[in-house]
Design a protein around this motif. Structure first.
Motif, PDB file in Angstrom:
ATOM      1  N   MET A   1     -13.061   9.865 -17.630  1.00 51.13           N
ATOM      2  CA  MET A   1     -12.318   9.187 -18.681  1.00 51.13           C
ATOM      3  C   MET A   1     -12.853   9.626 -20.038  1.00 51.13           C
ATOM      4  SD  MET A   1     -12.179   6.516 -21.035  1.00 51.13           S
ATOM      5  CE  MET A   1     -13.485   5.401 -20.593  1.00 51.13           C
ATOM      6  N   THR A   2     -11.948  10.063 -20.942  1.00 53.91           N
ATOM      7  CA  THR A   2     -12.331  10.528 -22.268  1.00 53.91           C
ATOM      8  C   THR A   2     -12.342   9.363 -23.246  1.00 53.91           C
ATOM      9  OG1 THR A   2     -11.285  12.670 -21.821  1.00 53.91           O
ATOM     10  CG2 THR A   2     -11.790  12.148 -24.113  1.00 53.91           C
ATOM     11  N   TRP A   3     -13.439   9.268 -23.993  1.00 51.77           N
ATOM     12  CA  TRP A   3     -13.557   8.175 -24.952  1.00 51.77           C
ATOM     13  C   TRP A   3     -12.869   8.538 -26.259  1.00 51.77           C
ATOM     14  CZ3 TRP A   3     -14.656   3.405 -23.766  1.00 51.77           C
ATOM     15  CH2 TRP A   3     -15.392   3.153 -22.604  1.00 51.77           C
ATOM     16  N   THR A   4     -11.533   8.458 -26.255  1.00 50.67           N
ATOM     17  CA  THR A   4     -10.760   8.681 -27.464  1.00 50.67           C
ATOM     18  C   THR A   4     -10.762   7.404 -28.304  1.00 50.67           C
ATOM     19  OG1 THR A   4      -8.718   7.967 -26.383  1.00 50.67           O
ATOM     20  CG2 THR A   4      -9.265  10.310 -26.259  1.00 50.67           C
ATOM     21  N   VAL A   5     -10.366   7.531 -29.560  1.00 46.07           N
ATOM     22  CA  VAL A   5     -10.305   6.362 -30.447  1.00 46.07           C
ATOM     23  C   VAL A   5      -9.361   5.296 -29.896  1.00 46.07           C
ATOM     24  CG1 VAL A   5      -9.623   5.535 -32.738  1.00 46.07           C
ATOM     25  CG2 VAL A   5     -10.972   7.633 -32.518  1.00 46.07           C
ATOM     26  N   PRO A   6      -8.141   5.643 -29.421  1.00 45.51           N
ATOM     27  CA  PRO A   6      -7.266   4.606 -28.843  1.00 45.51           C
ATOM     28  C   PRO A   6      -7.899   3.874 -27.660  1.00 45.51           C
ATOM     29  CG  PRO A   6      -6.000   6.582 -29.310  1.00 45.51           C
ATOM     30  CD  PRO A   6      -7.440   6.936 -29.516  1.00 45.51           C
ATOM     31  N   ASN A   7      -8.590   4.628 -26.790  1.00 44.29           N
ATOM     32  CA  ASN A   7      -9.240   3.990 -25.641  1.00 44.29           C
ATOM     33  C   ASN A   7     -10.377   3.073 -26.066  1.00 44.29           C
ATOM     34  OD1 ASN A   7      -7.544   5.168 -23.794  1.00 44.29           O
ATOM     35  ND2 ASN A   7      -8.956   6.799 -23.223  1.00 44.29           N
ATOM     36  N   THR A  46      -5.226  -4.311 -33.295  1.00 45.67           N
ATOM     37  CA  THR A  46      -5.599  -3.074 -32.588  1.00 45.67           C
ATOM     38  C   THR A  46      -4.610  -2.746 -31.471  1.00 45.67           C
ATOM     39  OG1 THR A  46      -7.024  -4.150 -30.925  1.00 45.67           O
ATOM     40  CG2 THR A  46      -8.046  -3.500 -33.019  1.00 45.67           C
ATOM     41  N   ASP A  47      -3.885  -3.756 -30.991  1.00 43.88           N
ATOM     42  CA  ASP A  47      -2.885  -3.514 -29.955  1.00 43.88           C
ATOM     43  C   ASP A  47      -1.815  -2.560 -30.458  1.00 43.88           C
ATOM     44  OD1 ASP A  47      -1.496  -3.733 -27.566  1.00 43.88           O
ATOM     45  OD2 ASP A  47      -0.363  -5.475 -28.230  1.00 43.88           O
ATOM     46  N   TRP A  48      -1.437  -2.715 -31.730  1.00 42.95           N
ATOM     47  CA  TRP A  48      -0.454  -1.811 -32.325  1.00 42.95           C
ATOM     48  C   TRP A  48      -1.115  -0.491 -32.726  1.00 42.95           C
ATOM     49  CZ3 TRP A  48      -0.134   0.467 -37.178  1.00 42.95           C
ATOM     50  CH2 TRP A  48       1.070   1.129 -37.452  1.00 42.95           C
ATOM     51  N   ILE A  49      -2.333  -0.578 -33.275  1.00 44.41           N
ATOM     52  CA  ILE A  49      -2.989   0.625 -33.786  1.00 44.41           C
ATOM     53  C   ILE A  49      -3.301   1.610 -32.667  1.00 44.41           C
ATOM     54  CG2 ILE A  49      -5.070   1.521 -34.901  1.00 44.41           C
ATOM     55  CD1 ILE A  49      -5.167  -1.019 -36.568  1.00 44.41           C
ATOM     56  N   ASP A  50      -3.865   1.122 -31.532  1.00 44.67           N
ATOM     57  CA  ASP A  50      -4.261   2.082 -30.486  1.00 44.67           C
ATOM     58  C   ASP A  50      -3.050   2.768 -29.871  1.00 44.67           C
ATOM     59  OD1 ASP A  50      -3.242   0.231 -28.646  1.00 44.67           O
ATOM     60  OD2 ASP A  50      -5.196  -0.568 -28.140  1.00 44.67           O
ATOM     61  N   GLY A  51      -1.929   2.043 -29.732  1.00 41.92           N
ATOM     62  CA  GLY A  51      -0.717   2.670 -29.207  1.00 41.92           C
ATOM     63  C   GLY A  51      -0.158   3.702 -30.170  1.00 41.92           C
ATOM     64  N   TYR A  52      -0.184   3.352 -31.456  1.00 43.25           N
ATOM     65  CA  TYR A  52       0.319   4.281 -32.480  1.00 43.25           C
ATOM     66  C   TYR A  52      -0.514   5.554 -32.535  1.00 43.25           C
ATOM     67  CZ  TYR A  52       1.378   6.184 -37.112  1.00 43.25           C
ATOM     68  OH  TYR A  52       1.713   7.017 -38.145  1.00 43.25           O
ATOM     69  N   LEU A  53      -1.852   5.396 -32.533  1.00 47.75           N
ATOM     70  CA  LEU A  53      -2.729   6.565 -32.602  1.00 47.75           C
ATOM     71  C   LEU A  53      -2.610   7.427 -31.344  1.00 47.75           C
ATOM     72  CD1 LEU A  53      -5.995   5.038 -34.148  1.00 47.75           C
ATOM     73  CD2 LEU A  53      -4.214   6.375 -35.287  1.00 47.75           C
ATOM     74  N   ALA A  54      -2.482   6.782 -30.186  1.00 41.59           N
ATOM     75  CA  ALA A  54      -2.361   7.536 -28.938  1.00 41.59           C
ATOM     76  C   ALA A  54      -1.121   8.423 -28.959  1.00 41.59           C
ATOM     77  CB  ALA A  54      -2.315   6.580 -27.751  1.00 41.59           C
ATOM     78  N   ARG A  55      -0.021   7.897 -29.501  1.00 45.60           N
ATOM     79  CA  ARG A  55       1.210   8.694 -29.581  1.00 45.60           C
ATOM     80  C   ARG A  55       1.109   9.768 -30.653  1.00 45.60           C
ATOM     81  NH1 ARG A  55       3.151   3.447 -28.872  1.00 45.60           N
ATOM     82  NH2 ARG A  55       3.431   3.209 -31.132  1.00 45.60           N
ATOM     83  N   GLU A  56       0.593   9.410 -31.832  1.00 47.88           N
ATOM     84  CA  GLU A  56       0.522  10.351 -32.944  1.00 47.88           C
ATOM     85  C   GLU A  56      -0.462  11.489 -32.670  1.00 47.88           C
ATOM     86  OE1 GLU A  56       2.246  10.499 -36.025  1.00 47.88           O
ATOM     87  OE2 GLU A  56       3.552   9.203 -34.828  1.00 47.88           O
ATOM     88  N   SER A  61      -3.309   8.314 -22.209  1.00 50.50           N
ATOM     89  CA  SER A  61      -4.072   8.580 -20.985  1.00 50.50           C
ATOM     90  C   SER A  61      -3.768   7.538 -19.927  1.00 50.50           C
ATOM     91  CB  SER A  61      -5.576   8.578 -21.283  1.00 50.50           C
ATOM     92  OG  SER A  61      -6.006   7.288 -21.685  1.00 50.50           O
ATOM     93  N   ARG A  62      -4.091   7.865 -18.683  1.00 45.84           N
ATOM     94  CA  ARG A  62      -3.893   6.914 -17.586  1.00 45.84           C
ATOM     95  C   ARG A  62      -4.810   5.698 -17.761  1.00 45.84           C
ATOM     96  NH1 ARG A  62      -1.424   8.667 -12.965  1.00 45.84           N
ATOM     97  NH2 ARG A  62      -2.809   7.424 -11.647  1.00 45.84           N
ATOM     98  N   PHE A  63      -6.033   5.960 -18.242  1.00 46.75           N
ATOM     99  CA  PHE A  63      -6.966   4.857 -18.479  1.00 46.75           C
ATOM    100  C   PHE A  63      -6.407   3.875 -19.501  1.00 46.75           C
ATOM    101  CE2 PHE A  63     -10.487   2.962 -20.872  1.00 46.75           C
ATOM    102  CZ  PHE A  63     -11.202   2.362 -19.848  1.00 46.75           C
ATOM    103  N   GLY A  64      -5.889   4.396 -20.604  1.00 48.47           N
ATOM    104  CA  GLY A  64      -5.308   3.549 -21.642  1.00 48.47           C
ATOM    105  C   GLY A  64      -4.090   2.797 -21.144  1.00 48.47           C
ATOM    106  N   ALA A  65      -3.232   3.490 -20.373  1.00 49.79           N
ATOM    107  CA  ALA A  65      -2.034   2.850 -19.823  1.00 49.79           C
ATOM    108  C   ALA A  65      -2.398   1.721 -18.868  1.00 49.79           C
ATOM    109  CB  ALA A  65      -1.178   3.891 -19.115  1.00 49.79           C
ATOM    110  N   MET A  66      -3.507   1.883 -18.147  1.00 49.72           N
ATOM    111  CA  MET A  66      -3.958   0.847 -17.220  1.00 49.72           C
ATOM    112  C   MET A  66      -4.584  -0.335 -17.959  1.00 49.72           C
ATOM    113  SD  MET A  66      -7.058  -0.451 -15.893  1.00 49.72           S
ATOM    114  CE  MET A  66      -8.216   0.886 -16.167  1.00 49.72           C
TER     115      MET A  66
END
Length: 222
Positions: A1-7, A46-56, A61-66
């Motif tokens: 699992m990659t520790w991205t900012v959205p995750n 952060t619920d809106w921010i992490d989704g926005y950043l993940a798309r942009e 990721s599967r981890f984030g989607a889960m």
């Protein structure tokens, strides 16, 4: 699992969920209410921010989607338990909260049972509106707790006659009591109305998911 900012933001939101309840163990009210309100609002943002950043940033990721829906449900469930408790189990809060909790448990169990077919229950736009309504309602009701205890703190030592005189305009309002009482009433009724709207959206989306799952629920278990 990659520790991205959205995750990372999603994980922070997940751990913020129990933090809302824990605040009431370590801080007296209204400080606990203030901290829980700020923590909940920041986590909800952060619920809106992490989704926005993940798309942009193309970091979905599967981890984030889960984890994302789990974090949302944890926030809502724990916050509703706290609010139901400190509002004295009033039916105005208890009934819509029960609908929301029942739906969340039911849909989670439905997804688990469907297993590989769980993709059938994709998050709809109405479900996103449902989550938004829930979080706004909860934030407003946390604000009610803030105003309730500010009223109690600022009327310490006052008798009922003095408080009544201030509210009737017959005595000077040196502690801002009229504003606090009005704010308490406004946030209470605003929060209750929003919570009932959220519970209605919750019930509708729950039925929608159940209807989509029905073809996979018919027939004997294989």
């Amino acid at each position: 699992m990659t520790w991205t900012v959205p995750n990372i933001l999603t994980v922070i939101r997940l751990f913020a969920a129990p933090g809302v309840a824990i605040m009431f163990l370590f801080f007296a009210r209204p400080w606990a209410d203030w901290i829980a309100l700020v923590l909940f609002v920041l986590a909800a943002v952060t619920d809106w921010i992490d989704g926005y950043l993940a798309r942009e940033w193309n970091q979905e990721s599967r981890f984030g989607a889960m984890l994302d829906p789990i974090a949302d449900k944890a926030m809502v469930v724990i916050a509703l338990c706290v609010i139901t408790g400190f509002q004295g189990m009033t039916p105005w809060i208890l009934l819509p909260a029960t609908v929301i909790l029942f739906r969340e448990v039911f849909v989670s169990g439905l997804r688990e049972f469907l297993g590989a077919q769980a993709g059938t229950l994709k998050v709809t736009k109405l479900a996103k509106w449902k989550t938004t309504a829930q979080m706004i309602a909860i934030a407003v009701l946390f604000a009610t707790g803030v105003f309730q205890h500010e009223v109690l703190d600022r009327t310490v030592g006052m008798d009922d006659a003095t408080i009544g005189a201030i509210l009737m305009g017959e005595a000077p309002d040196e502690v801002g009591l009229n504003f606090l009482v009005a704010a308490e009433a406004a946030t209470w009724w605003g929060g209750v109305i929003l919570l009932w709207i959220a519970s209605l959206l919750t019930a509708v989306t729950g039925w929608d998911y159940f209807s989509k799952a029905m073809p996979y629920l018919r027939g004997p278990k294989t």
